[in-house]
Each structure stands twice: as structure tokens, then as C-alpha cells.
Design an enzyme around this catalytic site. Structure first.
Site, PDB file in Angstrom:
ATOM      1  CB  CYS A 175      -4.082  -3.762  -7.233  1.00 60.48           C
ATOM      2  SG  CYS A 175      -4.537  -2.381  -6.134  1.00 60.48           S
ATOM      3  CD  GLU A 216      -7.892 -10.006  -3.425  1.00 52.54           C
ATOM      4  OE1 GLU A 216      -8.245  -9.431  -4.210  1.00 52.54           O
ATOM      5  OE2 GLU A 216      -6.587  -9.074  -2.980  1.00 52.54           O
ATOM      6  CG  HIS A 229      -7.946  -5.720  -4.541  1.00 53.92           C
ATOM      7  ND1 HIS A 229      -6.860  -6.453  -4.052  1.00 53.92           N
ATOM      8  CD2 HIS A 229      -7.872  -4.654  -4.406  1.00 53.92           C
ATOM      9  CE1 HIS A 229      -5.637  -5.388  -4.078  1.00 53.92           C
ATOM     10  NE2 HIS A 229      -6.382  -4.644  -4.289  1.00 53.92           N
TER      11      HIS A 229
END
Ligand SMILES: Nc1ncnc2c1ncn2[C@@H]1O[C@H](COP(=O)(O)OP(=O)(O)O)[C@@H](O)[C@H]1O
Ligand SMILES: [Mg+2]
Lengths: 745, 237, 79, 79
Positions: B86, B205, B203
Site C-alpha cells: 500500500c 498482512e 494488504h
């Protein structure tokens, strides 16, 4: 120095009596700086002069309460040495004047309240009220507010995990923007706003001080009229990047052993933070304005003391730790200066260029403001609101049409358009995203989660403020319970009209009584809150809106529950009793264009039994889904359970018992203490037995099945199908209604 | 492994990345302050998401001048793995470590939701445990994710298989309806010619734990760790 | 010396902001508007009396930081 | 007719963008820069030959949509 004239006093929103009290306290006439300081501190917004005597009635204690009202935020123990710190704040007036910045700085303010306590903010919720979306002005305000909240919250990296939006033209000129924030702190590392330790340095850090927002607190304590436009220069611009640095700097300062006390500069800026910290410790503070970091040249002491520039903090450090504090602030690129010291004499003394420019007992400013027991009395129109002859309202003919109309009314429709603009996943804790009864956020390092919800049905509160407030507490708790959480604490944001009117004051007093009774029954303490009066324009007041933010604890993340149906073939059970509760319903408003009647009946013991039952069912692993019945009644609850899952839908075939009730009451009535659950067929009997043991009525009303929602009603052996719709149609209406209303010009 | 997570002023997914590496995958994490000039001892570098410097000028425009970025360039030049997520991707673009630029989302709104991405190149160190064409469901959260580059550069990226992820539908079609932000050619992530620098807007994560819904992102971190382990083994031989 | 800098998207790059404004103007009744483009405008004070030096500096600022020349073009005035 | 519109923050209103850019320029070594202010720049084509009418229209557009007159001020050129 300007002379203190009657006009000047009036411009500062002080009454003659209040002015005389100031002269008594000082033993002399105040100068202009002192007058300004008194006027902001004694404003309704800062002094709670109309509300304090009533707020005292609220239950604020409990075995888990670590910090009740009176500090920047409340704190509640969640075991494992941790507590949750939370509060809700309004930014209504600024958001009407400048929607984006008003909402953004509202988010900034509530975040600071949380991290000044030593807590890292982990979740935001927003509760919004606007005029209906057919007006371009209302759309403009709504869009601006949503992007302001997004702009600030997203940049800070604090997820906005839930909220609430209601549309009603009563809010067209007084939109409500209430923001709730929750943070996590170590229980033994909570920081408070206190200026203890004579001689300790007082340090300013954050952004520079500008001329913005001077008199924000007095503005928030005044009604609007057509000249309000001229109050515009008080608008503040938020700087979330600086706030993010401020957050990290604060948490780093607190990690180390440097601070005695800390407080953010919110309303009334440097004045409130300094006198409140001094007053809490029974000390004084001496400030030197000469060294206060400024954005503009030529600022007067009056302007510096009253500025509401954002992203600023005041800390009292341990003597000798100044340099370490300054180094941390510099690391985070913040302005910082030692601006004073703690004194023993209890006086807030302000110096500029070596001269004393203000000298006021700190306690007089912070705590000895006026208190009013304003008269209150129900308005003459109250009976007209509640007396509704249901015989004049024809029962429903087109169940399908009514359901679709409700699903696409923006108050019930999916808020996806809003919450997709909010980062609701950052910090990787969000277990239940926006779209279920409450948001659920896990607590890293534990096996726990917290659930949060914001609720208030202000139409109920208009029709009966006492009942409305009880209903709001009940609904909030029910939303938490349906998510698997036990309620542990509450914060409020009490939005009302002008307290100098006896009917408004009556609404306020009744609402407090209702909150008190419900909170006591549920044993949920109120640990923080905020009052916003004067939500009134040209004499027209908003509906009384005692907004509640409730927090629940899920002690085992495995107990987390969501509202949507999971599997084909599951049984659907309705817990609770359906009565003829049409008064104040969304159905009456949307389909019959009436906002009248008495709000639904609520028995707190019945509600408590229901909630205990649901919680116990969830913890027993017996449920597949749980969704409370609120706006739109059981029909809307069923539809939502069919369509709100992320990425899939389910159908349902249901038969409801009609008894002697009207069809519209069976489908759309808003009887309380009801929850729609779905269970595996193998566990149906266990669930029914369980409900009986709690004394909670439970009816198997149907099955999760197919791709249509079919609802029939049964009466004396005869069945009539009132609703039969493809789930895809329900989804389409509900999921895109918001975009459609926005694009419709 | 010891993975460095760079902290710029305004980074806000730094903790999230560290949590995955440390608590979920069990490796060491070093938080690298943006004024750090050396990355010695680190096996890979993550540039996390957030709003570095508020992104007040352009996303990533100011962060790329942070002292640490010199070291990151060096690290990448030496073949080290650099992973931008990002805002991290945006910084890599501004820094010239990846080609192209980011424009505002076509909708002009910040958008946070799950999207589907298709693995276009499973031969990079960040995708090696995945299969070509495999589909992952991963959240996005950005306001400036509309990838742009000139036609010549695009042709080059395509020819070298540098387009690593494309936005697609649940069944894998990279069509305009599946494009959440107006990215050129549905591009969700690209790598450099050598394959050791990767940037992606989604994302991963945020989806490595079943508790939060899905684990699709885990494979990307696992790929990175596996590549590092292979490299260590090769070096030891 | 004051520098006034304009940074705009290059021709040919879609400008969704400009499109949105055009659309909004249209719905406000301004039907005769076309080709709306949105860019950034920056002003700054430069302590430099030599115009040539100032110009070189501003150009550098633009190239390095203020504009991303992949997608944007810039122009400036000094005065 | 082409309209060129500049929208800038009013004096005294915090300009976080300007502040961030000034800081960045400083750390890039441009030490002699001060008072960076950031605004918006818009260009549009107006189908209107009468200068007076065009001006009235652009003014209206600014007041209604292009500028947020609570915190911003605007100026425009026609040509
Ligand atoms: N302003 C908002 N911001 C974020 N999420 C919202 C907002 N308004 C509603 N939501 C989400 O949409 C869902 C439905 O809201 P609502 O109908 O108010 O729920 P309930 O009736 O159960 O209180 C909830 O999950 C809520 O968090
Ligand atoms: Mg609910």
C-alpha cells in the site's frame, strides 16, 4: 485594553449575575483576557451548568470501573492487567458549519481524549444524524462528514469499525456528529490530567497555536440563527498527520517514567487544560505565553489563551525530566516548549513579556462555575404526539412493498457506502466488521475481544424521553449480547435542544432518569460522557438524542457471534414475545408517514432474562446466528439475516403466529426483547429447553432454506402468505439504496 | 529470519506487519526508524502501509527522501528482498525502485473492502508457494491506488512478467467490474525486473489469521520466508 | 522572491476529479462547461535575489519533489 | 472562453499541506524557503462569448461549488 462593557459581557455569553460572581471571585473587575477565560470555562459546553445536577444521578461505579466520569475518558477493567478506555464526543455545530473539517476535528478530539489517558486507540465508531437525502444540502453535509471522519481516522490508523446513521428532516439544520473511541491501556499505567508537585515544569507540545477556533466552546453553547454564518472564522482545520505524531510521542513519553500529568487542549484550549490540571491537584500553574509556539505574529494573550488550534497537548513533567521530554517531542517533529511551572498558591497566573496578564484561582475557573436547576415541565404537545388512534390506520395490504420500502429507507439500508470509506481493518483486530449488531475487535496478547455499539432511537425519545432512554440502553446491551459480549460499561453523548426551555429540560431530565433505571437494572456503569445542548435552529429543536456507546467483553474469542444466517437447513427461532408495538416505529414513518404513538413496551426484567439467555446460548456453542429485532421489526430482522453476510445470501421460510395482532404489527412492529436466532436442527431441542429455563418464550418459526424470503402468518389454523420475495431483490434494494438516493438529483 | 519493518512518520500498518512476522510466523522483527542509515543484519525489508507524512503532497512523495531510503536502495541493489504494501508500494514508485505512479482512485473515495487478486507470476520470491492463476481474497484500503504508467513501460512490465497481481472477479476474470480503483490493466501489484522488489496495494498482512476471517495473505509472507531460507541454504553450500 | 507553481496532470491522463466537478457543475445547471481539469497550486517565499539562481532552485524543487513527472507537468512564475 | 481558477486557504487557516512541504523542502536542503501555501488550481472551458456573463457564471461556480468559502478564497482569470 478594552473597557469591560455590558455589551462585551453579553458578547461573551455571560449573564449579569455570572459577571458579578466573577467580580466577587477576583475581588475586582476582570481584564479582557480574564473575561474571555471565564466565558469559555463557564460556557455550557465546558461547565455543564445546566446538566450537572442531573448527571449526578447516573450510576458510575462498579467492580470493573477503574476511572469514572471526570477525567478525559472512562476506564473499565478487562482483566489480564488491561483496561479499556473509552468516551464519546459530539462535534455537531462545527460539522454543520464546515462538514469535512468539523467532523475531522471531532475525530481528532476524541482520539486525544483516549491517548492522553495512556491508552492506544484501537477503534472508532460514529453516530450520525442528518436531514433526509432528497435535499442537496443534506447530501452535501452527509458526504462532507463521512469524508471528514474517513480523512482523519484513516490517516491515524485507527479503524472505524461501526456506527449508526439515521435520517430525519428534524436534523436538517442541526446534524449530529458523535464519535466514540476506545483504547487499551495497562491498568496500572493510566495517566490523568493533574498538575501535582509544586515546581514541576509545564510543557506545551504538538502544533503551533493559531487564531483558529477562538470561542469554539461558546459557539457550541449557543443556538443557531441566521447570523451564524458570521461565526465562521472559528472553523478549525485538522491535521491528522501531526496528531499521529502526537499519539506516538505521547505513548513514548508515557512508556518512560517522565510524566506527572497530561491533558489535551480541547475546547477552551490552553485555558481549560491548565486550569483543570491545576484544580484537580489543588495547585496553581504559572504560564509564560512569550514562549508558546505560534503560527501567526501579533497574537494577544486573549487569543493565545482561547485558541482552539488542534493537535496540542499540555504535560506536567517530573522536575529534571524536561530535556528527555523535549527530546521525545523533537524525535516526532513536534513543537515543544516549557511554558510554565506548577505553583502552590492555587492561582492560574498568565504572564506575557514579563507582565501578568491574567490571575485567576484555578478552581474557580474549572469547578466553581454557575450551576442551574433549570425548570422543567412536559410540553403541551406531548399528548398529541402519543395519542394515536390505530383504528384510523388501515392494516397492511402489500407486505412485499412495505418490506422493500423499509429495506431501502436509508435509515435501515446497508451503510456499506459509508463504512467502505473508513479503514475498518487497520491494526488487524477487527473480527466482526461493520454490518452486524456490534463490531468486535480482538485484544492482541489475550484470548479476549471487545464488542462495541452505538445506539439511540430518538423518535422513541421524542415520544417518551424516559422510555426512549431505557429503550436505548436495552437495545445497546442487546446488540452486544447478540455478538456474544457481556456489557461492561457505557459512555453517552446527550444531544438536546436549548436547556433554557422547560420542555427541552424536561426531555433531558426524563432521559437521565430512564438511563439511570436501565443501567442500574443491567448493572452497566456510565464511565464517561458529554452533553451537547442548543441543538436548535430558529427555535426548532432536534429530537432528544441521548446517544449511547456501550462496550461489552467477550472473554473467549470463540464466543463471538454474528447476525447472518449460516447454513441451509438451520432452524430459525424467535426468542421473546411480539405485542402490538407500532408506536414510533420505522414502519409508521416510512409506510404511513407518521411519527406518533407510544414507543414499544419494555420490561427490564424480561429484557435482562432474554439477554442472559442469549449470552448463555452463545457460550454453550448452541447458536449459528443471533440478530436482535429493532427498526422494522421481525420482518426486517429476518431479511437482514438473509442478506447481510459478506459474500453470500440465504433464503428463509417462516411462519409467524398472529394471535389477535394486526398483520403490520406482527411483521414490522418493534416489540422489544426479541432476538432472531438460527440453530442446527440437532440442537433445536437443547436451545428450546435452555430458553425455557431462562423463562424466555421461544418459537421455532421456520428454516433457513432456498433463495427466497417467505413469511406467512398463522391465525386459528389458517395461514396467509404476506411476504414472498427473492433474496436477490431484497439484497439489491437494501445494498444499493444509499447510492441510489445519493445519485438521485 | 530477521525482517525489518520501516517506520516512517505516519506509517500505521507497521505494527500489523510486525505482528504477522513475529507472532504469526515466529520470526524476528526489527522496527527500522526512517532516519536509520543502515540495514545491516536484516534479511528482508517491509515498507508498511499508512500515510507517511500525511501523504499531503502525493502519496509516498516525501517519504522517499527519508535517510533510510538510500539504504533500502542499496539493499535492493544487492539483491535483498524489499516488500512494499500500500503506502509502501507508493513509496517504492516515488523512489523509482518500481516503475509507474499512483493516481487517485477513480471513485475519488478511500475504499476499504475485500477484493480478489489473481497471481500472474508465481515465480517471484513473494509468490513462490502459490500457483499461477491462483486467486486470493485480500482487503484493500487506500485512496490513491490507481496504478498508471506509460504504454512503453507497461509493455515492458508485461513482457518481463513483472505484473505480479491483477484485480479479478471471484472466478478469476480480470475485467473492469473487478477493478476497484481504475488501475491500468487491473494491476494490483508489480515487481522489478530482478523480482526482488515487490509492491502491492492489497494488504496481505490483514488476512493471515482465521480469527479475522481469512488466511489468504499468509502465502505471500510464507513465500518470502521460504525464499530467504533457500537463499541462506544456497549461501551455506 | 515569491514563486507560484502550478502542477497539473499531463494531457491524456484521466482526471477523475475534473470529471466529478464537471458533473457536479452540470447538475447545478452550468450546462456550458467542458474540459475541467484540476491541479495543485503552490506559493512560496524564496530568500534569493538572483532571478537565475531562484529559477534553477524552483525547477529543482519541482523535479525532485513537487511534481511527479510520470503523471504531472509543472510551470512556475517568479516575482 | 477559458477560465483559470485559483482556490487557496484564507489567511490564518492552518495549512497542513503547506507545512509538510516546507518541512520536506527544508530537509532536502532548500533552507531559504518560507511560507509555503498549497491551493487548488482549476481550468475549464466555458461556452459563453460575453465576458460579463462568463464572469458572473464563474463567480457563481466558485461560490457554490469550487471553493469552500468558509475556509477558502478564490480568484479567477478569463481569457
Ligand atoms: N456511520 C456508520 N459508520 C460505520 N458503520 C456503520 C455506520 N452506520 C451503520 N453502520 C454499521 O451498519 C450496521 C447496521 O447498523 P444499524 O442498523 O444501526 O444496526 P443496529 O440496528 O443493530 O444497531 C452496523 O454493523 C453498524 O456498525
Ligand atoms: Mg441490532
Amino acid at each position: 485594553m478594552p473597557l469591560i462593557t455590558k455589551d462585551l459581557i453579553a458578547q461573551h455569553n455571560l449573564t449579569g449575575d455570572e459577571y458579578n460572581k466573577i467580580v466577587d471571585i477576583l475581588g475586582r473587575e476582570p481584564n479582557i483576557t480574564e473575561l474571555g477565560m471565564f466565558s469559555v470555562m463557564w460556557s455550557e459546553h465546558c461547565s455543564y451548568k445546566s446538566s450537572r445536577v442531573h448527571l449526578k444521578k447516573l450510576p458510575t461505579t462498579g467492580p470493573r470501573v477503574v476511572q469514572g466520569p471526570g477525567e478525559n475518558a472512562g476506564a473499565v477493567d478487562i482483566d489480564d492487567g488491561l483496561c479499556v478506555v473509552f468516551k464519546m464526543e459530539s462535534h455537531n455545530h462545527p460539522s454543520f458549519i464546515e462538514p469535512y473539517q468539523g467532523a475531522a476535528t471531532g475525530v481528532g478530539g476524541i482520539l486525544r481524549d483516549i491517548f492522553t489517558m495512556g491508552a492506544r486507540p484501537i477503534a472508532l465508531l460514529d453516530s450520525l444524524r442528518f436531514g433526509e437525502l432528497h435535499s442537496p444540502k443534506n447530501r452535501h453535509i452527509m458526504k462532507g462528514v463521512v469524508s471528514g471522519i474517513a480523512g482523519y481516522g484513516n490517516c491515524m490508523g485507527v479503524p472505524t469499525v461501526g456506527g449508526e446513521i439515521v435520517f430525519n428532516d428534524i436534523y436538517a439544520l442541526n446534524p449530529l456528529v458523535n464519535v466514540f473511541c476506545l483504547g487499551i491501556a495497562k491498568k496500572d499505567k493510566i495517566f490523568r490530567g493533574t498538575a501535582a508537585g509544586v515546581g514541576n515544569p509545564v510543557i506545551y507540545f504538538g502544533s503551533k497555536t493559531g487564531r483558529d477556533g477562538i470561542h469554539g466552546a461558546t459557539m457550541a453553547s449557543d443556538s443557531f440563527d441566521d447570523t451564524s454564518e458570521q461565526k465562521r472564522p472559528t472553523v478549525q482545520v485538522g491535521d491528522p498527520f501531526t496528531e499521529k505524531l502526537l499519539l506516538e510521542a505521547c505513548l513514548e513519553l508515557m512508556e518512560r517514567d517522565l510524566l506527572v500529568g497530561i491533558q489535551d487542549m480541547g475546547a477552551a484550549g490552553l485555558t481549560s487544560s491548565s486550569c483543570e490540571m491545576a484544580s484537580r491537584a489543588g495547585n496553581g500553574i504559572e504560564l509564560d505565553l512569550t514562549v508558546v509556539p505560534r503560527r501567526e505574529p501579533g497574537m494577544t494573550p486573549y487569543e493565545i489563551m482561547l485558541s482552539e488550534s488542534q493537535e496540542r497537548m499540555l504535560m506536567v513533567a517530573k522536575a529534571g525530566k524536561e530535556d528527555e521530554c523535549i527530546a521525545v517531542c523533537r524525535k516526532w517533529d513536534l513543537d515543544v516548549a516549557v511554558v510554565g511551572k506548577v505553583t502552590a498558591d492555587g492561582i492560574l497566573r498568565v504572564m506575557d513579556q514579563g507582565m501578568v496578564v491574567a490571575e485567576i484561582p484555578a478552581k474557580a475557573l474549572a469547578d466553581d462555575g454557575p450551576r442551574y436547576e433549570r425548570p422543567y415541565q412536559p410540553p403541551a404537545y406531548q399528548d398529541m404526539l402519543t395519542n394515536l388512534n390505530y383504528d384510523l390506520i388501515p392494516d397492511i395490504k402489500d407486505g412485499n412493498g412495505a418490506l422493500l420500502a423499509l429495506l431501502e429507507s436509508p435509515t435501515i439500508a446497508s451503510k456499506r457506502w459509508v463504512y467502505e470509506q473508513y479503514d475498518h481493518m487497520v491494526r488487524t483486530n477487527t473480527m466482526v466488521r461493520p454490518g452486524s449488531d456490534s463490531a468486535v475487535v480482538r485484544i492482541k496478547g489475550t484470548n479476549k475481544a471487545v464488542a462495541m455499539t452505538v445506539d439511540c432511537n430518538s423518535r422513541y425519545c421524542l415520544l417518551n424521553p424516559y422510555e426512549g432512554a431505557r429503550l436505548a440502553v436495552a437495545e445497546a446491551a442487546r446488540n452486544l449480547v447478540c455478538s456474544g459480549a457481556a456489557p461492561i460499561g457505557l459512555t453517552d453523548c446527550l444531544n438536546f435542544g436549548n436547556p433554557e426551555r422547560s420542555d427541552i429540560m424536561w426531555q433531558f431530565v426524563m432521559a437521565i432518569e430512564g438511563m439511570k433505571d436501565a443501567c442500574e437494572r443491567f448493572q452497566v456503569p456510565i464511565v464517561s460522557g458529554n452533553v451537547s445542548f442548543y441543538n436548535e435552529t430558529n427555535g426548532l429543536s432536534i429530537y432528544p438524542t441521548p446517544m449511547l456507546g456501550m462496550v461489552g467483553l467477550i472473554e473467549d474469542v470463540g464466543w463471538t457471534m454474528t447476525q447472518w444466517f449460516k447454513s441451509e437447513g438451520d432452524d430459525i427461532i424467535l426468542l421473546g414475545t411480539t405485542r402490538e408495538d407500532l408506536g414510533g416505529s420505522e414502519y409508521l414513518k416510512v409506510v404511513q408517514a407518521r411519527e406518533q404513538g407510544s414507543p414499544p413496551y419494555l420490561n427490564l426484567d424480561v429484557e435482562k432474562a432474554l439477554q442472559d439467555c442469549v449470552l448463555s446460548l452463545i457460550r454453550g456453542g448452541l447458536l449459528q446466528s443471533a440478530h436482535d429485532c429493532s427498526d422494522g421489526g421481525v420482518a426486517v430482522a429476518l431479511a437482514e439475516s438473509c442478506i447481510s453476510g459478506s459474500g453470500w445470501t440465504r433464503g428463509a421460510v417462516v411462519t409467524l403466529t398472529k394471535g389477535r395482532l394486526r398483520d403490520d404489527a406482527v411483521l414490522f412492529g418493534e416489540s422489544q426483547s426479541r432476538v432472531v436466532i438460527s440453530v442446527k436442527p440437532s440442537q433445536r431441542q437443547a436451545v428450546l429447553d435452555h430458553a425455557r429455563s431462562f423463562g424466555v418464550p421461544a418459537d421455532v418459526i421456520g428454516m433457513v432454506s432456498g433463495d427466497r424470503l417467505v413469511i406467512s402468518v398463522r391465525h386459528e389454523g389458517a395461514e396467509e402468505c404476506l411476504i414472498d420475495q427473492p433474496v436477490s431483490e431484497l439484497l439489491d434494494r437494501w445494498a444499493y439504496a444509499f447510492e441510489r438516493s445519493l445519485n438521485h438529483v | 529470519m530477521n525482517i525489518g519493518v520501516v517506520v516512517f512518520p505516519g506509517s500505521n500498518c507497521d505494527h500489523d506487519c510486525a505482528h504477522v512476522v513475529k507472532d504469526v510466523l515466529g520470526h524476528d522483527v526489527t522496527m527500522v526508524w526512517h532516519k536509520e542509515a543502515s540495514l545491516a543484519g536484516l534479511d528482508a525489508i517491509i515498507l508498511p502501509g499508512g500515510f507517511s507524512y500525511g501523504d499531503y503532497l502525493r502519496t509516498g512523495a516525501i517519504a522517499r527522501f527519508s535517510p533510510v531510503m538510500q539504504a533500502v536502495k542499496q539493499f535492493a541493489g544487492d539483491g535483498g528482498l524489499v516488500f512494499g504494501i500500500c503506502n509502501g508500494f507508493q513509496i517504492l514508485l516515488e523512489a523509482g525502485l518500481l516503475l509507474g505512479a499512483m493516481l487517485r482512485n477513480r471513485s475519488l473515495h478511500f475504499v476499504c473492502k475485500d477484493v480478489y487478486v489473481r497471481i500472474e507470476n508465481a515465480a517471484t520470491p513473494f509468490t513462490c508457494v502459490l500457483k499461477p492463476g491462483q486467486i486470493l481474497r485480500i482487503p484493500i484500503a487506500h485512496a490513491d491506488g490507481s496504478y498508471y504508467t506509460d504504454p512503453v513501460t507497461l509493455a515492458g512490465l508485461q513482457a518481463n512478467a513483472q505484473v505480479t497481481f491483477r484485480y479479478c472477479t471471484a472466478d478469476g476474470k480480470a475485467v473492469p467490474e473487478a477493478n476497484p480503483n481504475g488501475s491500468l490493466d487491473n494491476i494490483a501489484g508489480i515487481c522489478n525486473a530482478e523480482g526482488n522488489v515487490l509492491g502491492m496495494m492489497p494488504h496481505p498482512e490483514r488476512c493471515v489469521e482465521a480469527l479475522l476471517g481469512r488466511e489468504d495473505g499468509r502465502a505471500i509472507f510464507q513465500s518470502m520466508i521460504m525464499s530467504l531460507e533457500r537463499k541462506k541454504l544456497a549461501a551455506a553450500r | 522572491m515569491k514563486a507560484k507553481i502550478h502542477v497539473t496532470l499531463k494531457q491524456g491522463i484521466l482526471d477523475p476529479q475534473g470529471k466529478a466537478i464537471e458533473h457536479a457543475l452540470d447538475s447545478l445547471g452550468f450546462k456550458n462547461v467542458a474540459n475541467v481539469r484540476v491541479g495543485k497550486y503552490m506559493e512560496l517565499d524564496l530568500q534569493e535575489n538572483d532571478k537565475g539562481k531562484a529559477e534553477a532552485q524552483v525547477k529543482q524543487m519541482c523535479e525532485k519533489l513537487l511534481a511527479n513527472t510520470i503523471i504531472e507537468e509543472y510551470r512556475y512564475e517568479l516575482g
